[in-house]
Design a protein around this motif. Structure first.
Motif, PDB file in Angstrom:
ATOM      1  N   ALA A 568       0.828  -1.039  -0.191  1.00 23.75           N
ATOM      2  CA  ALA A 568      -0.122  -0.148   0.049  1.00 23.75           C
ATOM      3  C   ALA A 568       0.715   1.054   0.051  1.00 23.75           C
ATOM      4  N   PRO A 569       1.748   1.634  -1.089  1.00 19.88           N
ATOM      5  CA  PRO A 569       2.590   2.638  -1.295  1.00 19.88           C
ATOM      6  C   PRO A 569       1.923   3.731  -0.908  1.00 19.88           C
ATOM      7  N   ASN A 570       0.592   3.998  -1.510  1.00 18.50           N
ATOM      8  CA  ASN A 570       0.123   5.398  -1.228  1.00 18.50           C
ATOM      9  C   ASN A 570      -1.534   5.031  -0.615  1.00 18.50           C
ATOM     10  N   GLY A 571      -1.557   4.223   0.186  1.00 18.02           N
ATOM     11  CA  GLY A 571      -2.733   3.681   0.524  1.00 18.02           C
ATOM     12  C   GLY A 571      -3.488   4.643   1.759  1.00 18.02           C
ATOM     13  N   LEU A 572      -2.592   5.422   2.699  1.00 22.02           N
ATOM     14  CA  LEU A 572      -3.390   6.124   3.587  1.00 22.02           C
ATOM     15  C   LEU A 572      -3.728   7.449   2.668  1.00 22.02           C
ATOM     16  N   ALA A 573      -3.004   7.809   1.705  1.00 21.29           N
ATOM     17  CA  ALA A 573      -3.389   9.257   1.104  1.00 21.29           C
ATOM     18  C   ALA A 573      -4.598   9.032   0.180  1.00 21.29           C
ATOM     19  N   LEU A 574      -4.702   7.731  -0.364  1.00 15.87           N
ATOM     20  CA  LEU A 574      -5.894   7.415  -1.285  1.00 15.87           C
ATOM     21  C   LEU A 574      -6.947   7.194  -0.424  1.00 15.87           C
ATOM     22  N   SER A 575      -6.913   6.530   1.027  1.00 13.34           N
ATOM     23  CA  SER A 575      -8.188   6.210   1.492  1.00 13.34           C
ATOM     24  C   SER A 575      -8.620   7.505   2.142  1.00 13.34           C
ATOM     25  N   GLN A 576      -7.764   8.519   2.706  1.00 12.04           N
ATOM     26  CA  GLN A 576      -8.304   9.710   3.073  1.00 12.04           C
ATOM     27  C   GLN A 576      -8.851  10.524   2.160  1.00 12.04           C
ATOM     28  N   ASP A 577      -8.438  10.568   0.738  1.00  9.77           N
ATOM     29  CA  ASP A 577      -9.348  11.192  -0.441  1.00  9.77           C
ATOM     30  C   ASP A 577     -10.505  10.620  -0.610  1.00  9.77           C
ATOM     31  N   ILE A 578     -10.840   9.342  -0.486  1.00 14.14           N
ATOM     32  CA  ILE A 578     -12.105   8.802  -0.750  1.00 14.14           C
ATOM     33  C   ILE A 578     -12.878   9.126   0.682  1.00 14.14           C
ATOM     34  N   LEU A 579     -12.516   9.152   1.787  1.00 16.22           N
ATOM     35  CA  LEU A 579     -13.120   9.620   3.017  1.00 16.22           C
ATOM     36  C   LEU A 579     -13.643  10.947   2.919  1.00 16.22           C
ATOM     37  N   ALA A 580     -12.879  11.855   2.477  1.00 17.50           N
ATOM     38  CA  ALA A 580     -13.248  13.392   2.327  1.00 17.50           C
ATOM     39  C   ALA A 580     -14.224  13.400   1.223  1.00 17.50           C
ATOM     40  N   GLU A 581     -14.388  12.443   0.109  1.00 19.15           N
ATOM     41  CA  GLU A 581     -15.644  12.608  -0.924  1.00 19.15           C
ATOM     42  C   GLU A 581     -16.950  12.209  -0.007  1.00 19.15           C
ATOM     43  N   ASN A 582     -16.684  11.097   0.747  1.00 17.49           N
ATOM     44  CA  ASN A 582     -18.039  10.867   1.620  1.00 17.49           C
ATOM     45  C   ASN A 582     -17.958  11.329   2.888  1.00 17.49           C
ATOM     46  N   ASP A 583     -17.699  12.448   3.164  1.00 12.11           N
ATOM     47  CA  ASP A 583     -17.975  13.333   4.532  1.00 12.11           C
ATOM     48  C   ASP A 583     -17.407  12.553   5.489  1.00 12.11           C
ATOM     49  N   GLY A 584     -16.337  11.963   5.520  1.00 12.40           N
ATOM     50  CA  GLY A 584     -15.710  11.238   6.613  1.00 12.40           C
ATOM     51  C   GLY A 584     -16.294  10.013   6.929  1.00 12.40           C
ATOM     52  N   GLY A 585     -16.927   9.412   6.123  1.00 11.24           N
ATOM     53  CA  GLY A 585     -17.524   8.211   6.439  1.00 11.24           C
ATOM     54  C   GLY A 585     -18.616   7.949   7.592  1.00 11.24           C
ATOM     55  N   GLY A 586     -18.864   6.747   7.936  1.00 11.33           N
ATOM     56  CA  GLY A 586     -20.111   6.384   8.961  1.00 11.33           C
ATOM     57  C   GLY A 586     -19.635   6.273  10.205  1.00 11.33           C
ATOM     58  N   VAL A 587     -20.652   6.126  11.116  1.00 10.00           N
ATOM     59  CA  VAL A 587     -20.002   6.036  12.563  1.00 10.00           C
ATOM     60  C   VAL A 587     -21.361   5.383  13.167  1.00 10.00           C
ATOM     61  N   ASN A 588     -21.272   4.345  13.955  1.00  7.26           N
ATOM     62  CA  ASN A 588     -22.099   3.659  14.804  1.00  7.26           C
ATOM     63  C   ASN A 588     -21.959   3.639  16.242  1.00  7.26           C
ATOM     64  N   ARG A 589     -22.573   3.139  17.175  1.00  5.98           N
ATOM     65  CA  ARG A 589     -22.652   3.294  18.256  1.00  5.98           C
ATOM     66  C   ARG A 589     -22.153   2.093  19.237  1.00  5.98           C
ATOM     67  N   LEU A 590     -21.647   1.213  18.472  1.00  5.84           N
ATOM     68  CA  LEU A 590     -21.357  -0.197  19.052  1.00  5.84           C
ATOM     69  C   LEU A 590     -20.153  -0.239  20.079  1.00  5.84           C
TER      70      LEU A 590
END
Length: 644
Positions: A568-590
């Motif tokens: 995953a040479p660029n894994g963190l940056a790529l993952s954060q880009d997708i998160l930003a597009e999706n407003d930070g991702g989901g959250v639950n209360r478990l």
């Protein structure tokens, strides 16, 4: 040491009693011999009878001994007997052929004989269990290995057109249900309240009706497949002739004995493996430390239950009004012409594409083919057959399946689809509970089911109904690892255009999910629990994943030097880009304990036959290790050298 003193008076009295007893027996024996009575006359008495001229038994002609009755032929039980409901009034049986004639018994009574290796029993009662046995001899002797119990469907009116999916999201917080006694968590429920609370949730989710639907759907799909077509498809699926350089088969990445028709690898290794027969963990091509196939191999089991699309990005899809869509005009047209929009359409269309995927079954360029001339790869597929397939050796199987010996790729795809269609594994403890067996789930599993279906968990937004999937593309914001699908080489894999967000992938079914790891579209997570935990806070999960180099915990990469920079040479940056597009991702209360409960529940969605590679259901899907029609069958093994 204590010494016992003998009482001489008692001893003398006992000795005298013994003397008189012996004297009495001696006199009685003489009297018995003189009279010739008793069961055992003395030898002298027998001799006297002989001397008096009376014919003794020993001097008479011996009577001929009666002929012993012939022993009933026991026969033998065929291997891998399986049985499934075909409807509310019919049951289908199948087994591996090892004789010429088979006798079928239902509940101990012979009902038929056949020269086939399959049989369909009709005119049965609905919602009734029957016990069948099959023997190669006409005898009612019970052979344990040949017995199978099968239950008909609960009614004969469900046409099997709904695969158990649910379009509506039906969930509420646990505290909403009066039956749950105002508990805010399944952990707070008293044990005696669990069944009532869970029953209320199941009713809201229409689960009983949906389980009935998925069983009827599975029964219809199974009943539609001709055994001779399934046999042909099985032989083709496990044959290396369909790969360009004849070193891979469909089963290289989708073997029935591994993960419900997968390979238990994060990313598959198709062609050029060091050991062609070695499947699953340990398989490598010795060159590419990170496989060139960018996505996890989804399991084949239950693939025939999908009604809307296949592949992680649904690139083979079916519209609600029955219109098939693929990336290839020729594949779409050929499939529609062969099977219409029926249960085999998606599977048949899908079967065309691995053959033309370079890292999976061979590079068409290496094969000397120009994809700019044949952009649909139609001629390429036929040329592969002409170059690799022994037409004479395969002709008998095609004649049995299609009525003539014509061999083309459309027919091959149709046969493979029929074989994949019967790989259905839905007999799990949770369904048994829904159908009335309240002992099928443990206390903790019931708490897990309640947690899973609650609004707080949010699981049923994507995994709903009895098929436990929406069949839609959903943005789950998984960590980005592997080579990706981006042609620029960035390592990104953005999936398809999802209904909910950027970088979306098809929500997988959770049936048998516990045995189909690693989990995620790239096989990102090494444990099912870690996969569930990801949904608690997707942003925090991604940060933790790369901070702890979790990609290097994966079996496939744990011994790889410089693992993070390679996987995953660029894994963190790529993952954060997708998160930003999706407003930070989901959250639950478990909580952690509630996540444990969900994982415990997910285990109950596993069909025991799918989890046991030695079960008749699995072994029936694996061809005999005889090399196949042309000697090119892939007879698989695991890294321990054990046959699969």
């Amino acid at each position: 040491m204590q010494v016992q003193i003998l009482d001489t008076k008692v001893f003398s009295r006992e000795l005298l009693r013994l003397f008189f007893l012996m004297l009495f027996l001696s006199l009685a024996g003489c009297d018995s011999g003189a009279s010739g009575g008793g069961d055992n006359p003395a030898p002298d008495a027998v001799q006297n009878d002989s001397d008096s001229g009376t014919d003794s038994e020993s001097d008479s002609e011996p009577e001929p001994e009666p002929e012993p009755e012939p022993e009933a032929e026991e026969g033998s039980a065929p291997n891998e007997l399986i049985g499934h409901a075909y409807s509310g009034t019919s049951i289908g049986l199948a087994w591996e052929r090892d004789g010429e004639t088979y006798f079928i018994y239902r509940n101990g009574e012979k009902i038929a004989q056949t020269s086939n290796s399959f049989f369909v029993d009709h005119d049965l009662s609905v919602d009734t269990e029957y016990v069948y046995s099959v023997n190669t001899a006409d005898t009612a002797s019970e052979i344990e290995a040949s017995r199978v119990a099968v239950k008909t469907l609960v009614n004969n009116t469900n046409a099997g057109l709904n695969n158990g999916t649910e379009d509506d999201v039906l969930n509420e917080r646990i505290s909403t249900f009066a039956e749950c006694k105002n508990a805010s968590s399944a952990l707070d429920l008293l044990e005696e309240d669990l069944d009532n609370c869970l029953a209320a949730m199941l009713e809201l989710n229409r689960m009983a009706s949906l389980v009935e639907d998925i069983r009827a759907f599975a029964a219809r799909v199974r009943s539609e497949q001709e055994p001779v077509m399934v046999e042909l498809g099985m032989r083709l699926f496990h044959n290396k002739s369909l790969s360009a350089n004849q070193d891979a088969s469909c089963s290289s990445c989708h073997h029935p004995a591994i993960g419900c028709g997968g390979d238990n690898l994060s990313m598959p290794v198709g062609v050029n493996a060091i050991d062609v027969a070695l499947l699953g963990p340990g398989r490598s091509d010795g060159v590419n430390e990170v496989p060139l196939v960018p996505r996890n191999a989804q399991p084949i089991c239950n693939a025939s239950l999908w009604s809307r699309g296949l592949f992680w990005d649904n690139r083979v899809s079916m519209s609600p009004n029955g219109v098939l869509r693929t990336d290839s005009r020729d594949v779409t047209n050929n499939t529609a012409a062969a099977v219409g929009s029926g249960s085999l359409a998606l599977l048949m269309a899908q079967a065309h594409f691995p053959v033309t995927a370079p890292p999976e079954m061979g590079d068409i360029i290496d094969f000397g083919y120009d994809d700019t001339v044949d952009e649909n790869f139609t001629a390429y597929r036929e040329d592969i057959l002409a170059a690799n397939l022994d037409i004479e050796a395969w002709a008998p199987l095609f004649i049995s399946a299609f009525g003539d010996g014509e061999i083309n790729f459309s027919r091959i795809a149709q046969a493979i689809a029929a074989y994949e269609a019967v790989q259905i594994f839905i007999d799990n403890p949770f369904f048994a509970y829904v159908e009335g067996n309240l002992q099928a789930l443990s206390t903790e599993e019931k708490r897990g089911a309640i947690t899973f279906m609650s609004r707080d968990a949010g699981c049923t937004f994507c995994h709903k109904g009895a098929f436990f999937t929406s069949e839609a593309l959903m943005a789950a914001n998984y960590p980005q690892i592997g080579i990706g699908t981006d042609e620029s080489g960035s390592g990104a894999d953005l999936g398809g255009e999802g209904s909910l967000g950027f970088g979306a992938f098809r929500a997988p079914t959770l049936l048998n999910v516990a045995i189909t790891g690693p989990w995620g579209h790239n096989g990102q997570f090494a444990s099912l629990r870690r996969n569930v935990e990801h949904y608690r806070d997707q942003g925090a999960s991604i940060a933790s994943y790369f901070a702890n180099n979790e990609m290097c915990d994966l079996e496939q990469f744990k011994d790889l030097q410089d693992c993070p920079s390679k996987v995953a040479p660029n894994g963190l940056a790529l993952s954060q880009d997708i998160l930003a597009e999706n407003d930070g991702g989901g959250v639950n209360r478990l909580t952690d304990d509630e996540i444990d409960l969900v994982v415990t529940f997910l285990d109950t969605l596993t069909d025991p036959n799918a989890a046991n590679s030695s079960s008749n259901e699995i072994q029936f899907l694996i061809p005999p290790r005889d090399g196949g029609p042309d000697g090119k069958q892939l007879d698989a093994k695991n890294r321990s050298g054990d046959n699969l």
